[in-house]
Design a protein around this motif. Structure first.
Motif, PDB file in Angstrom:
ATOM      1  N   THR A 195      -1.936   7.156   8.560  1.00 52.31           N
ATOM      2  CA  THR A 195      -1.988   7.084  10.024  1.00 52.31           C
ATOM      3  C   THR A 195      -0.570   7.084  10.601  1.00 52.31           C
ATOM      4  O   THR A 195      -0.364   7.333  11.771  1.00 52.31           O
ATOM      5  CB  THR A 195      -2.643   5.770  10.481  1.00 52.31           C
ATOM      6  OG1 THR A 195      -1.862   4.684   9.941  1.00 52.31           O
ATOM      7  CG2 THR A 195      -4.060   5.667   9.985  1.00 52.31           C
ATOM      8  N   GLY A 196       0.392   6.748   9.754  1.00 47.94           N
ATOM      9  CA  GLY A 196       1.759   6.647  10.253  1.00 47.94           C
ATOM     10  C   GLY A 196       1.976   5.399  11.084  1.00 47.94           C
ATOM     11  O   GLY A 196       2.956   5.292  11.802  1.00 47.94           O
ATOM     12  N   LEU A 197       1.032   4.458  10.977  1.00 52.71           N
ATOM     13  CA  LEU A 197       1.180   3.227  11.768  1.00 52.71           C
ATOM     14  C   LEU A 197       1.625   2.034  10.941  1.00 52.71           C
ATOM     15  O   LEU A 197       2.017   1.008  11.479  1.00 52.71           O
ATOM     16  CB  LEU A 197      -0.147   2.893  12.454  1.00 52.71           C
ATOM     17  CG  LEU A 197      -0.415   3.698  13.712  1.00 52.71           C
ATOM     18  CD1 LEU A 197      -1.818   3.429  14.219  1.00 52.71           C
ATOM     19  CD2 LEU A 197       0.615   3.359  14.777  1.00 52.71           C
TER      20      LEU A 197
ATOM     21  N   GLU B 151       9.713  -3.742  -4.063  1.00 52.85           N
ATOM     22  CA  GLU B 151      10.384  -2.593  -4.650  1.00 52.85           C
ATOM     23  C   GLU B 151       9.420  -1.813  -5.519  1.00 52.85           C
ATOM     24  O   GLU B 151       8.657  -2.396  -6.288  1.00 52.85           O
ATOM     25  CB  GLU B 151      11.570  -3.070  -5.494  1.00 52.85           C
ATOM     26  CG  GLU B 151      12.396  -1.929  -6.025  1.00 52.85           C
ATOM     27  CD  GLU B 151      13.690  -2.386  -6.682  1.00 52.85           C
ATOM     28  OE1 GLU B 151      13.878  -3.613  -6.852  1.00 52.85           O
ATOM     29  OE2 GLU B 151      14.500  -1.517  -7.026  1.00 52.85           O
ATOM     30  N   ASP B 152       9.435  -0.481  -5.363  1.00 56.60           N
ATOM     31  CA  ASP B 152       8.589   0.335  -6.232  1.00 56.60           C
ATOM     32  C   ASP B 152       9.438   1.329  -6.994  1.00 56.60           C
ATOM     33  O   ASP B 152      10.603   1.551  -6.676  1.00 56.60           O
ATOM     34  CB  ASP B 152       7.501   1.049  -5.409  1.00 56.60           C
ATOM     35  CG  ASP B 152       8.080   2.052  -4.443  1.00 56.60           C
ATOM     36  OD1 ASP B 152       8.761   2.994  -4.901  1.00 56.60           O
ATOM     37  OD2 ASP B 152       7.862   1.905  -3.207  1.00 56.60           O
ATOM     38  N   THR B 153       8.823   1.918  -8.019  1.00 54.93           N
ATOM     39  CA  THR B 153       9.525   2.915  -8.826  1.00 54.93           C
ATOM     40  C   THR B 153       8.967   4.305  -8.515  1.00 54.93           C
ATOM     41  O   THR B 153       8.896   5.166  -9.373  1.00 54.93           O
ATOM     42  CB  THR B 153       9.354   2.618 -10.323  1.00 54.93           C
ATOM     43  OG1 THR B 153       7.940   2.549 -10.585  1.00 54.93           O
ATOM     44  CG2 THR B 153       9.992   1.302 -10.706  1.00 54.93           C
TER      45      THR B 153
ATOM     46  N   VAL C 298       0.845  -1.198   0.000  1.00 52.23           N
ATOM     47  CA  VAL C 298       0.000   0.000   0.000  1.00 52.23           C
ATOM     48  C   VAL C 298       0.880   1.247   0.000  1.00 52.23           C
ATOM     49  O   VAL C 298       0.613   2.216  -0.717  1.00 52.23           O
ATOM     50  CB  VAL C 298      -0.959  -0.018   1.212  1.00 52.23           C
ATOM     51  CG1 VAL C 298      -1.602   1.340   1.399  1.00 52.23           C
ATOM     52  CG2 VAL C 298      -2.023  -1.090   1.030  1.00 52.23           C
ATOM     53  N   ASN C 299       1.954   1.221   0.788  1.00 54.79           N
ATOM     54  CA  ASN C 299       2.892   2.348   0.776  1.00 54.79           C
ATOM     55  C   ASN C 299       3.486   2.551  -0.611  1.00 54.79           C
ATOM     56  O   ASN C 299       3.642   3.681  -1.075  1.00 54.79           O
ATOM     57  CB  ASN C 299       4.033   2.116   1.772  1.00 54.79           C
ATOM     58  CG  ASN C 299       3.601   2.428   3.195  1.00 54.79           C
ATOM     59  OD1 ASN C 299       2.539   3.016   3.408  1.00 54.79           O
ATOM     60  ND2 ASN C 299       4.406   2.016   4.154  1.00 54.79           N
ATOM     61  N   ALA C 300       3.815   1.431  -1.259  1.00 52.37           N
ATOM     62  CA  ALA C 300       4.392   1.515  -2.600  1.00 52.37           C
ATOM     63  C   ALA C 300       3.379   2.153  -3.547  1.00 52.37           C
ATOM     64  O   ALA C 300       3.723   3.002  -4.360  1.00 52.37           O
ATOM     65  CB  ALA C 300       4.793   0.126  -3.083  1.00 52.37           C
TER      66      ALA C 300
ATOM     67  N   PHE D 214       4.306   8.536  12.453  1.00 50.10           N
ATOM     68  CA  PHE D 214       5.045   9.389  11.523  1.00 50.10           C
ATOM     69  C   PHE D 214       4.490   9.175  10.132  1.00 50.10           C
ATOM     70  O   PHE D 214       4.465   8.067   9.595  1.00 50.10           O
ATOM     71  CB  PHE D 214       6.542   9.069  11.507  1.00 50.10           C
ATOM     72  CG  PHE D 214       7.262   9.809  10.404  1.00 50.10           C
ATOM     73  CD1 PHE D 214       7.592  11.148  10.569  1.00 50.10           C
ATOM     74  CD2 PHE D 214       7.552   9.189   9.193  1.00 50.10           C
ATOM     75  CE1 PHE D 214       8.216  11.854   9.546  1.00 50.10           C
ATOM     76  CE2 PHE D 214       8.170   9.894   8.160  1.00 50.10           C
ATOM     77  CZ  PHE D 214       8.506  11.226   8.339  1.00 50.10           C
ATOM     78  N   THR D 215       4.010  10.245   9.536  1.00 50.17           N
ATOM     79  CA  THR D 215       3.496  10.144   8.173  1.00 50.17           C
ATOM     80  C   THR D 215       3.797  11.428   7.423  1.00 50.17           C
ATOM     81  O   THR D 215       3.897  12.491   8.022  1.00 50.17           O
ATOM     82  CB  THR D 215       1.980   9.872   8.163  1.00 50.17           C
ATOM     83  OG1 THR D 215       1.548   9.817   6.801  1.00 50.17           O
ATOM     84  CG2 THR D 215       1.192  10.951   8.885  1.00 50.17           C
ATOM     85  N   THR D 216       3.967  11.300   6.121  1.00 51.40           N
ATOM     86  CA  THR D 216       4.137  12.499   5.296  1.00 51.40           C
ATOM     87  C   THR D 216       2.876  12.716   4.470  1.00 51.40           C
ATOM     88  O   THR D 216       2.826  13.580   3.614  1.00 51.40           O
ATOM     89  CB  THR D 216       5.332  12.334   4.344  1.00 51.40           C
ATOM     90  OG1 THR D 216       5.121  11.167   3.563  1.00 51.40           O
ATOM     91  CG2 THR D 216       6.638  12.213   5.100  1.00 51.40           C
ATOM     92  N   LYS D 217       1.887  11.869   4.750  1.00 50.04           N
ATOM     93  CA  LYS D 217       0.673  11.947   3.931  1.00 50.04           C
ATOM     94  C   LYS D 217      -0.326  12.920   4.540  1.00 50.04           C
ATOM     95  O   LYS D 217      -0.292  13.170   5.745  1.00 50.04           O
ATOM     96  CB  LYS D 217       0.058  10.542   3.806  1.00 50.04           C
ATOM     97  CG  LYS D 217       0.991   9.628   3.020  1.00 50.04           C
ATOM     98  CD  LYS D 217       0.610   8.176   3.051  1.00 50.04           C
ATOM     99  CE  LYS D 217       1.787   7.376   2.482  1.00 50.04           C
ATOM    100  NZ  LYS D 217       1.619   5.946   2.618  1.00 50.04           N
ATOM    101  N   PRO D 218      -1.214  13.466   3.699  1.00 43.52           N
ATOM    102  CA  PRO D 218      -2.189  14.434   4.204  1.00 43.52           C
ATOM    103  C   PRO D 218      -3.090  13.819   5.277  1.00 43.52           C
ATOM    104  O   PRO D 218      -3.275  12.604   5.319  1.00 43.52           O
ATOM    105  CB  PRO D 218      -3.008  14.822   2.962  1.00 43.52           C
ATOM    106  CG  PRO D 218      -2.634  13.845   1.902  1.00 43.52           C
ATOM    107  CD  PRO D 218      -1.323  13.247   2.253  1.00 43.52           C
TER     108      PRO D 218
END
Ligand code: ADP
Ligand code: MG
Length: 691
Positions: free
Chosen positions: A510-512, A482-484, A439-441, A501-505
């Protein structure tokens, strides 16, 4: 032997007086001195000399005037007068002096022999002892002749004794000088030894910051040659951000507020890589207290700094974990009455509207409870059931999920070999690990891209574990995701595992995710690694211990057949990391190879030049001080165009196809490597047929 002559030396220059004094005293004479003619007259009248040697050009009373007075004085006129001049050197000057009654005229500077000879020619007023100046008695007076001979012999004996004494004194002088010189030489050598062979960098640095003298170690640390360093200053080596640090400290020391300073700051190596150094600098002052130069002792502390940072990060994570665990616990207590209340309310809804509301509350409460569960998982670690799991089926499940939910502009590529070892663990949790990473990728590729999942078996032996200290030897299954996508800055990378910790809006992240992943992986005695660069994608690698599988026919095999042994071939092993060098050497030697080692490219060139005939293969690291792999390889090829070479590096960029092509190298080893991989690549490189 004559009694010592008393000589009056008149000169306005102290060094001339000292020269003549030394000359005459060494000849056993007594010396009186005067600075000008008037003083000479006074002194001569008080203490009659046997001889006067006078300069011409002098203050108060010059030599010509002195000479006139001298010759006019009844008591002095008989004392020989020698003129010794550097200014009046013409023939008419000499004539004038001689006319005035001078006994000799000597030009400055005169060699001692010339001088003594000229002085010797002057007939002294002092009557010589009878034996000296008297002609030998006639041969027909044997008694007198005997006395004369005896006197002569005695005089000769005296002279010999005197000479011997002088000689001994001279010898003493020479041995003393030799002793002092050899002492000096020894201490100089000792100093040079300490300076050159020191395990830390040492430099003498001028007040304005320029290097005056550097030792080999400093060249090694900085990556510059001695000549290059001598053209540079401390600040040339310092990272721009850290410039101020040193400048301030130096100012303080120069101002005399401190005698020395110690600093830790970042330097840039010649190849541009940053590293940490510790510098201790002392200012040396001369006897007058003026600054002479700085002595600096410089050591590379990058490794210590990195460890420190790792420790800080681990500590921060731990304290955040504890905190989060506490909050989650409280939240659980708050949520419990809500969920229970909702359940009661649902039994007896007052209206349709209320039923809807209750459902909403229930969903929110459940989401809250899930969150809490995740936080607790991170805080407490893994607590679950353990069953044997086929990693392949995990990936297949995730793949199905992705196919259904991810945007179509993300291409999913799975690399799953047939014989992946099983692992032991909690399927739901491991599933969650893969899902979170995927999901992060996805989030990192808003404009689409590729998502790779690869599985592989990884045998970590002593060799590998020595190169990667975070791992214990054993068998692992590696899961790579691995993502691009957009990748991460260093600052982000440092904090990704922190809960929240999250850099997302807001509302999106959630940073979890990653803190949960870390908790689960650790709970499975696994390791997670990440490498990422802003703008060029991210790769996570999860290593899970493989399950020992004892069913016959399903043995966990190594990377293949038993590695082939060498037949005494010589491998030149070039690596600046002493641990890696040592373990690699052990492995190669244990498998029948001979190994010659070098710590950098320059040493490797020297070794290669000496052993070119025996060296069958060069295994070289890329990043090294003094001369790196990139410079070493072409240099080797110049000596031996068909040299067999394997490059190794911890940076994948060093091993890219383009880089290998550029270096004309076909064999490489990505660090860290295992013994079997090492042996396989070495064997391949040695048996490769050249076309
Ligand atoms: P969240 O996804 O809720 O933000 P995570 O713990 O999963 O929380 O991730 C934390 C942060 O790590 C993300 O906000 C993002 O900045 C960064 N991150 C994680 N994975 C990636 C990735 N594949 N590419 C780029 N950044 C990532
Ligand atoms: Mg996430």
């Amino acid at each position: 032997m004559t009694s010592p002559r008393k000589i009056l030396i008149v000169d306005d220059k102290a060094e001339n007086i000292e020269y003549l004094r030394a000359l005459f005293v060494s000849q056993g004479n007594q010396v009186i001195t005067a600075r000008h003619g008037a003083e000479a007259l006074i002194k001569a009248r008080q203490d009659m000399p046997d001889l006067i040697i006078s300069d011409l050009l002098m203050p108060v009373m010059d030599g010509y005037t002195l000479l006139r007075h001298w010759k006019a004085d009844q008591s002095l006129r008989g004392v020989p007068f020698i003129v010794y001049t550097a200014t009046y050197t013409e023939e008419q000057d000499e004539r004038l002096a001689l006319n005035l009654g001078a006994d000799a005229f000597i030009l400055k500077p005169a060699e001692p022999e010339v001088f003594l000879q000229a002085v010797g020619k002057v007939r002294l007023r002092d009557p010589a002892p009878p034996s000296q100046d008297q002609p030998p008695p006639s041969a027909d007076d044997p008694a007198l002749l005997r006395v004369y001979s005896e006197t002569l012999i005695r005089k000769l004996e005296e002279k010999t004794l005197q000479l011997e004494e002088t000689n001994r004194a001279l010898q003493r002088d020479i041995t003393e000088r030799q002793r002092i010189e050899s002492n000096l030489r020894e201490s100089e050598e000792r100093f040079r030894g300490t300076f050159e062979q020191a395990a830390v960098g040492i430099a003498h640095v001028g007040i304005e910051g320029r290097f005056l003298r550097v030792n080999d170690k400093l060249c090694e640390i900085t990556g510059y040659s001695r000549e290059e360093l001598l053209w540079r200053t401390f600040s040339d080596l310092t990272m721009p951000e850290d410039q101020q640090l040193g400048a301030k400290a130096r100012q303080k020391v120069l101002a005399g507020e401190e005698t020395s300073y110690a600093l830790e700051k970042r330097y840039l190596r010649k190849d541009g890589t940053a590293y940490w150094v510790s510098i201790i600098t002392t200012l040396l002052r001369n006897d007058e207290g003026e600054p002479k130069y700085f002595i600096s002792v410089i050591s590379d502390i990058t490794e210590r700094k990195n460890l420190q940072e790792q420790l800080f990060r681990a500590q921060r994570l731990e304290s955040i974990g504890t905190l989060a665990g506490g909050i989650a616990h409280d939240l659980n207590n708050i949520l419990a009455p809500i969920t229970m209340g909702v359940e009661l309310l649902r039994l007896n809804p007052t209206s349709d509207k209320a039923a809807g509301l209750i459902e909403n509350i229930e969903r929110s409460a459940r989401r809250g409870a899930d969150l809490v569960k995740q936080v607790l998982l991170f805080a407490r670690g893994f607590e679950g059931t353990r069953v044997a799991i086929r990693p392949k089926s995990l990936v297949r499940e995730v793949e199905a999920f992705i196919a259904n939910t991810f945007p179509k502009n993300i291409r999913f590529v799975a690399g799953i070999p047939l014989d992946v070892w099983p692992v032991q663990g909690d399927a739901t949790q491991l599933h969650q690990v893969l899902l979170n990473l995927c999901v992060n990728a996805r989030d990192a590729m808003p404009a689409g891209g590729e998502l790779h999942i690869r599985l592989s078996n990884l045998e970590i032996d002593e060799q590998y574990a020595a190169m990667d200290q975070t791992l214990n030897p054993g068998r692992y299954v590696a899961i790579e995701i691995e993502d691009t996508g957009v990748g991460m800055e260093r600052e982000t990378l440092d904090r990704i595992y922190e809960p929240f910790f999250t850099t997302k809006p807001k509302g999106k992240g959630t940073g979890l995710g990653l803190s949960t992943v870390l908790g689960i992986v650790r709970g499975h005695q696994g390791v997670i690694e990440v490498s990422s660069q802003a703008g060029s994608g991210t790769k996570f690698r999860v290593l899970l211990p493989a399950l020992a599988d004892d069913t016959p026919g399903n043995q966990i095999a190594g990377d293949g057949a038993t590695p082939t042994r060498g037949e005494g071939e010589t491998v030149l092993l070039v690596d600046d990391d002493s641990t890696v060098q040592a373990i690699t050497r052990q492995t190669l030697e244990a498998f029948g190879y001979r190994v010659i080692t070098a710590d950098d490219g320059a040493q490797a060139m020297a070794q290669f030049a000496m052993h070119a005939a025996e060296v069958a293969l060069v295994l070289t690291d890329m990043v090294m001080p003094v001369m790196d792999g990139k410079a070493l390889i072409p240099a080797l090829r110049r000596l031996k165009p068909d040299a067999r070479i394997i490059v190794t590096s911890g940076f994948s960029a060093d091993l890219s196809d383009e880089r290998l092509l550029e270096l004309k190298v076909r064999h490489y080893l990505a660090k860290p490597y295992s013994a079997s991989t090492l042996l396989k690549v070495v064997h391949d490189a040695l048996t490769e047929k050249f076309t």
